[in-house]
Design a protein around this motif. Structure first.
Motif, PDB file in Angstrom:
ATOM      1  N   VAL A  53      44.948  98.016 110.626  1.00 18.94           N
ATOM      2  CA  VAL A  53      43.644  98.685 110.741  1.00 18.94           C
ATOM      3  C   VAL A  53      43.796 100.176 110.464  1.00 18.94           C
ATOM      4  O   VAL A  53      43.040 100.763 109.675  1.00 18.94           O
ATOM      5  N   ILE A  54      44.773 100.803 111.096  1.00 22.92           N
ATOM      6  CA  ILE A  54      45.013 102.238 110.908  1.00 22.92           C
ATOM      7  C   ILE A  54      45.379 102.532 109.458  1.00 22.92           C
ATOM      8  O   ILE A  54      44.894 103.511 108.867  1.00 22.92           O
ATOM      9  N   GLY A  55      46.219 101.696 108.884  1.00 19.97           N
ATOM     10  CA  GLY A  55      46.621 101.899 107.493  1.00 19.97           C
ATOM     11  C   GLY A  55      45.445 101.839 106.534  1.00 19.97           C
ATOM     12  O   GLY A  55      45.339 102.657 105.607  1.00 19.97           O
ATOM     13  N   ARG A  56      44.555 100.886 106.753  1.00 20.13           N
ATOM     14  CA  ARG A  56      43.383 100.745 105.881  1.00 20.13           C
ATOM     15  C   ARG A  56      42.462 101.950 106.009  1.00 20.13           C
ATOM     16  O   ARG A  56      41.935 102.452 105.014  1.00 20.13           O
ATOM     17  N   LEU A  57      42.261 102.423 107.246  1.00 21.75           N
ATOM     18  CA  LEU A  57      41.398 103.578 107.460  1.00 21.75           C
ATOM     19  C   LEU A  57      41.996 104.837 106.836  1.00 21.75           C
ATOM     20  O   LEU A  57      41.304 105.625 106.199  1.00 21.75           O
ATOM     21  N   ALA A  58      43.296 105.020 107.035  1.00 21.15           N
ATOM     22  CA  ALA A  58      43.963 106.205 106.494  1.00 21.15           C
ATOM     23  C   ALA A  58      43.922 106.214 104.974  1.00 21.15           C
ATOM     24  O   ALA A  58      43.694 107.259 104.356  1.00 21.15           O
ATOM     25  N   SER A  59      44.135 105.051 104.372  1.00 22.93           N
ATOM     26  CA  SER A  59      44.133 104.977 102.914  1.00 22.93           C
ATOM     27  C   SER A  59      42.741 105.200 102.333  1.00 22.93           C
ATOM     28  O   SER A  59      42.596 105.538 101.150  1.00 22.93           O
ATOM     29  N   SER A  60      41.711 105.030 103.176  1.00 24.79           N
ATOM     30  CA  SER A  60      40.336 105.265 102.727  1.00 24.79           C
ATOM     31  C   SER A  60      39.936 106.724 102.849  1.00 24.79           C
ATOM     32  O   SER A  60      38.821 107.099 102.483  1.00 24.79           O
ATOM     33  N   GLY A  61      40.839 107.533 103.394  1.00 24.85           N
ATOM     34  CA  GLY A  61      40.588 108.970 103.467  1.00 24.85           C
ATOM     35  C   GLY A  61      39.813 109.440 104.671  1.00 24.85           C
ATOM     36  O   GLY A  61      39.342 110.578 104.701  1.00 24.85           O
ATOM     37  N   HIS A  62      39.678 108.599 105.699  1.00 22.24           N
ATOM     38  CA  HIS A  62      38.935 109.002 106.892  1.00 22.24           C
ATOM     39  C   HIS A  62      39.800 109.858 107.812  1.00 22.24           C
ATOM     40  O   HIS A  62      41.028 109.719 107.848  1.00 22.24           O
TER      41      HIS A  62
END
Length: 212
Positions: free
Chosen positions: A90-99
């Protein structure tokens, strides 16, 4: 839409319940407080923090000292803690989305940063903030909002306790409550969170809806 995601740590990102019960029982034995048995855990999850403290018979004046002792012992056991399954993704997906992703927790910043580093998650978070008071998380959230220069509508908080919900309600900050942490779903519902999720995948979907 909300672009800043603020996470709680213990119970939300990291499964530390068993460790905290172990550490509490060590301190309780030293101070002759009521100890927690395995058979008490389900009941305790349904109580608020003040109700738990009353049930355990811990003097209010000793709580700050006990928290400091617990944090030191927690640090000695960091190697035994695990990230909640699915939350690293979850954290990885959010971080990769630039949030912008940060942590606000009652735990110490040193404990949190060390555990993030040992799980190779430290680069995903913009900031780690330690809440100063057990019941004063709304003050910490308000301070973060002021520092970031964003209104409540631009933040979403993710936590696992009734006090997280109550803090966010005071400020009008949207909150997603997760059911795999410290507080039971029935207790979380009492606080009327904006969203209640039962699994990391459901959390990711909710966050993606709110932040895009």
């Amino acid at each position: 839409m909300s672009k800043h995601v603020l996470f709680d740590f213990d119970g939300t990102l990291v499964d530390s319940r068993a460790l905290l019960v172990k550490l509490y029982n060590e301190i309780a034995e030293e101070n002759r407080f009521r100890k927690i048995r395995n058979s008490d855990l389900v009941m305790l999850r349904s109580l608020s923090i003040s109700e738990r403290v009353h049930w355990l018979g811990v003097p209010a004046l000793q709580i700050p000292k006990l928290i400091l002792t617990g944090r030191r012992r927690y640090q000695d056991n960091l190697r035994f803690l695990q990230v909640v399954p699915g939350m690293k993704e979850v954290i990885g997906r959010l971080a990769s989305s630039g949030h912008k992703i940060s942590i606000l927790s009652s735990n110490s910043t040193s404990n949190i940063k060390q555990l993030l580093k040992q799980n190779r998650m430290d680069s995903a978070f913009d900031e780690v903030v330690s809440a100063k008071h057990l019941h004063g998380k709304h003050h910490s959230i308000k301070s973060i909002m002021k520092r970031w220069g964003v209104p409540a509508s631009r933040i979403v908080y993710v936590g696992d306790e009734l006090r997280d919900i109550e803090a966010c309600k005071k400020l009008g900050v949207p909150i997603i409550a997760v059911t795999w942490g410290y507080d039971a779903p029935s207790l979380l519902r009492r606080g009327n969170p904006d969203y209640l999720v039962n699994a990391p995948g459901e959390l990711l979907h909710t966050l993606q809806t709110l932040t895009t």
